[in-house]
Enzyme design. Structure first.
Site, PDB file in Angstrom:
ATOM      1  N   GLY A  23      -2.479  36.333  43.550  1.00 40.04           N
ATOM      2  CA  GLY A  23      -3.928  36.490  43.490  1.00 40.04           C
ATOM      3  C   GLY A  23      -4.321  37.918  43.822  1.00 40.04           C
ATOM      4  O   GLY A  23      -3.829  38.495  44.788  1.00 40.04           O
ATOM      5  N   GLY A  34      -2.136  55.018  47.103  1.00 40.77           N
ATOM      6  CA  GLY A  34      -1.402  55.534  48.254  1.00 40.77           C
ATOM      7  C   GLY A  34       0.081  55.659  47.976  1.00 40.77           C
ATOM      8  O   GLY A  34       0.720  56.654  48.348  1.00 40.77           O
ATOM      9  N   ARG A  84       1.224  35.176  38.430  1.00 42.08           N
ATOM     10  CA  ARG A  84       2.047  34.298  39.262  1.00 42.08           C
ATOM     11  C   ARG A  84       3.250  33.894  38.420  1.00 42.08           C
ATOM     12  O   ARG A  84       3.107  33.164  37.441  1.00 42.08           O
ATOM     13  CB  ARG A  84       1.256  33.066  39.714  1.00 42.08           C
ATOM     14  CG  ARG A  84       0.011  33.413  40.541  1.00 42.08           C
ATOM     15  CD  ARG A  84      -0.658  32.159  41.068  1.00 42.08           C
ATOM     16  NE  ARG A  84      -1.950  32.440  41.671  1.00 42.08           N
ATOM     17  CZ  ARG A  84      -2.139  32.850  42.922  1.00 42.08           C
ATOM     18  NH1 ARG A  84      -1.085  33.027  43.695  1.00 42.08           N
ATOM     19  NH2 ARG A  84      -3.356  33.077  43.387  1.00 42.08           N
ATOM     20  N   ASP A 115       1.909  35.604  50.399  1.00 42.57           N
ATOM     21  CA  ASP A 115       3.110  34.939  50.895  1.00 42.57           C
ATOM     22  C   ASP A 115       4.163  34.723  49.808  1.00 42.57           C
ATOM     23  O   ASP A 115       5.336  35.045  49.991  1.00 42.57           O
ATOM     24  CB  ASP A 115       2.715  33.593  51.524  1.00 42.57           C
ATOM     25  CG  ASP A 115       3.914  32.853  52.088  1.00 42.57           C
ATOM     26  OD1 ASP A 115       4.479  33.333  53.080  1.00 42.57           O
ATOM     27  OD2 ASP A 115       4.279  31.791  51.537  1.00 42.57           O
ATOM     28  N   THR A 138      -3.886  40.030  50.426  1.00 42.54           N
ATOM     29  CA  THR A 138      -4.464  38.703  50.249  1.00 42.54           C
ATOM     30  C   THR A 138      -5.775  38.614  51.013  1.00 42.54           C
ATOM     31  O   THR A 138      -5.886  39.147  52.129  1.00 42.54           O
ATOM     32  CB  THR A 138      -3.520  37.587  50.736  1.00 42.54           C
ATOM     33  OG1 THR A 138      -4.219  36.342  50.768  1.00 42.54           O
ATOM     34  CG2 THR A 138      -2.980  37.867  52.129  1.00 42.54           C
ATOM     35  N   ILE A 139      -6.758  37.929  50.449  1.00 44.84           N
ATOM     36  CA  ILE A 139      -8.044  37.779  51.126  1.00 44.84           C
ATOM     37  C   ILE A 139      -7.970  36.725  52.232  1.00 44.84           C
ATOM     38  O   ILE A 139      -8.906  36.601  53.027  1.00 44.84           O
ATOM     39  CB  ILE A 139      -9.172  37.412  50.135  1.00 44.84           C
ATOM     40  CG1 ILE A 139      -8.968  36.014  49.556  1.00 44.84           C
ATOM     41  CG2 ILE A 139      -9.296  38.454  49.041  1.00 44.84           C
ATOM     42  CD1 ILE A 139     -10.166  35.510  48.758  1.00 44.84           C
ATOM     43  N   ASP A 140      -6.884  35.977  52.316  1.00 47.90           N
ATOM     44  CA  ASP A 140      -6.778  34.893  53.295  1.00 47.90           C
ATOM     45  C   ASP A 140      -6.407  35.375  54.696  1.00 47.90           C
ATOM     46  O   ASP A 140      -6.586  34.636  55.663  1.00 47.90           O
ATOM     47  CB  ASP A 140      -5.752  33.850  52.844  1.00 47.90           C
ATOM     48  CG  ASP A 140      -6.200  33.073  51.621  1.00 47.90           C
ATOM     49  OD1 ASP A 140      -7.418  32.872  51.485  1.00 47.90           O
ATOM     50  OD2 ASP A 140      -5.344  32.681  50.814  1.00 47.90           O
ATOM     51  N   ASP A 142      -3.560  35.527  56.093  1.00 47.50           N
ATOM     52  CA  ASP A 142      -2.678  34.515  56.679  1.00 47.50           C
ATOM     53  C   ASP A 142      -1.217  34.940  56.701  1.00 47.50           C
ATOM     54  O   ASP A 142      -0.321  34.097  56.773  1.00 47.50           O
ATOM     55  CB  ASP A 142      -2.819  33.198  55.908  1.00 47.50           C
ATOM     56  CG  ASP A 142      -2.449  33.343  54.431  1.00 47.50           C
ATOM     57  OD1 ASP A 142      -2.278  34.477  53.943  1.00 47.50           O
ATOM     58  OD2 ASP A 142      -2.335  32.302  53.751  1.00 47.50           O
ATOM     59  N   ARG A 184      -7.118  27.622  51.252  1.00 44.41           N
ATOM     60  CA  ARG A 184      -6.501  26.308  51.044  1.00 44.41           C
ATOM     61  C   ARG A 184      -5.747  25.863  52.291  1.00 44.41           C
ATOM     62  O   ARG A 184      -5.799  24.699  52.687  1.00 44.41           O
ATOM     63  CB  ARG A 184      -5.569  26.351  49.837  1.00 44.41           C
ATOM     64  CG  ARG A 184      -4.981  24.998  49.464  1.00 44.41           C
ATOM     65  CD  ARG A 184      -4.250  25.041  48.131  1.00 44.41           C
ATOM     66  NE  ARG A 184      -5.147  25.273  47.032  1.00 44.41           N
ATOM     67  CZ  ARG A 184      -5.143  26.381  46.267  1.00 44.41           C
ATOM     68  NH1 ARG A 184      -4.293  27.344  46.519  1.00 44.41           N
ATOM     69  NH2 ARG A 184      -5.999  26.524  45.286  1.00 44.41           N
ATOM     70  N   ALA A 199     -23.497  30.623  61.015  1.00 44.56           N
ATOM     71  CA  ALA A 199     -23.481  29.289  60.400  1.00 44.56           C
ATOM     72  C   ALA A 199     -23.644  28.206  61.464  1.00 44.56           C
ATOM     73  O   ALA A 199     -23.293  28.386  62.636  1.00 44.56           O
ATOM     74  CB  ALA A 199     -22.179  29.076  59.638  1.00 44.56           C
TER      75      ALA A 199
END
Length: 334
Positions: A23, A34, A84, A115, A138-140, A142, A184, A199
């Site tokens: 992604g 860079g 992917r 990952d 990654t925007i997650d 994680d 996810r 929120a």
């Protein structure tokens, strides 16, 4: 700016390659820049691989020059394109990919991705004599071993911009808006967005929820005037449909909620200044690590410093959501 390690060059490369995989995330272009600028300034030729591992397997390698990365720091997505590649899970396909690099005179590869992409990078490093370094894209947010990932800050700000607009309608009509963000398996994005957006509630995959009880609680908040923003931030989670199930529960309680799925807009847009600096630093330092003889590592950040983490550890361990951060989100909702 991050503190940088003092690395002594001990290895020469005629050429290296860089690819973006999985992604896309805002900041991949500054990372590519860079890598390219740092390598060229060290006398190393650079190849850009089109469409991630799929392009590597197909041998789609293109020479990169300084002008190739001119005026790309502000652009979202990735100029190298991404994909992917399920085929890369096959050891024979990875052997073909390594052969493509060697035949082109390329001795090292820098992989920018999440990952799955970093898992492929580790396997390629283990099974070949190609030096491989990964960057967390990654925007997650994680990825184990790094406090921050390329694209996370921009995704948070993109979601906040949308929520700030949604809030106007939520307030005008006094109704709940359930805003679903990506995540996810990880609630990092939802938690940061929820805190920053003020929120009323944040729902993440790390903590199970009872939909009926949650619906009753939200309706009681409304009746007693305890609720504040009317904004509920929901991570998409492992099983689709959670956001809509909660909306249905609220409807059964007499509310008139609305669902907003932010979806892929979180991946797009101009990278934030934070992500541009992070990506540029990681990209340049990846080249420094290669020239210092490092292999099979990811370059990340911790406590304000750029550092190296073995790819084996990156893919072996899972970065968990900070319980104290989530507790803060809960505290501020009450």
């Amino acid at each position: 700016m991050y503190s940088l390690p003092d690395l002594e060059p001990i290895r020469d490369f005629d050429a290296i390659a860089v690819l973006t995989s999985g992604g896309d995330s805002p900041g991949m272009n500054p990372a590519v820049r860079g890598v390219v600028r740092a390598a060229l300034n060290s006398g190393v030729q650079v190849y850009g691989i089109q469409k991630g591992y799929s392009g590597l397997v197909a041998g789609d390698l293109r020479v990169m020059t300084s002008s190739s990365v001119r005026n790309i720091v502000q652009r979202g997505g990735t100029i190298l394109k991404s994909d992917r590649c399920e085929a890369f899970k096959d050891p024979e396909i990875r052997q073909q990919a390594a052969a493509n690099l060697k035949n082109a005179g390329i001795g090292a590869l820098i992989v920018i991705g999440g990952d799955g992409s970093l898992t492929g990078a580790h396997l390629l490093a283990e099974e070949s004599d190609i030096a491989v370094i990964g960057l967390p894209g990654t925007i997650d947010n994680d990825i184990f071993g790094t406090e921050d990932t390329i694209g996370f800050d921009t995704a948070v700000n993109t979601a906040l911009d949308a929520i700030d607009k949604i809030r106007d309608t939520a307030s005008s009509h006094e109704r709940y808006f359930l805003v679903e963000v990506m995540g996810r398996n990880s609630g990092f994005l939802a938690t940061h967005v929820g805190i920053a957006a003020g929120a009323e509630m944040v729902i993440v995959p790390e903590y199970q929820v009872n939909i009926e009880e949650l619906g009753r609680q939200l309706c009681e908040n409304r009746r007693t005037g305890k609720g504040s923003s009317g904004i509920i931030v929901v991570a998409e989670g492992r099983e689709p449909g959670l956001t809509y199930r909660l909306a249905q529960q609220l409807q059964q309680q007499g509310e008139d909620p609305r669902v907003c799925i932010l979806g892929h807009i979180q991946r797009g847009g101009h990278p934030s200044g934070h992500d541009r600096v992070l990506a540029s630093g990681l990209g340049a330092m990846a080249v420094s690590y290669l020239l210092a003889g490092y292999n099979d590592i990811m370059v990340g950040v911790s406590e304000g410093a750029i550092l190296d983490i073995p790819l084996d550890s990156v893919i072996r361990y899972r970065k968990g959501l900070d319980p104290q951060l989530f507790e803060l989100a809960l505290l501020l909702h009450k």
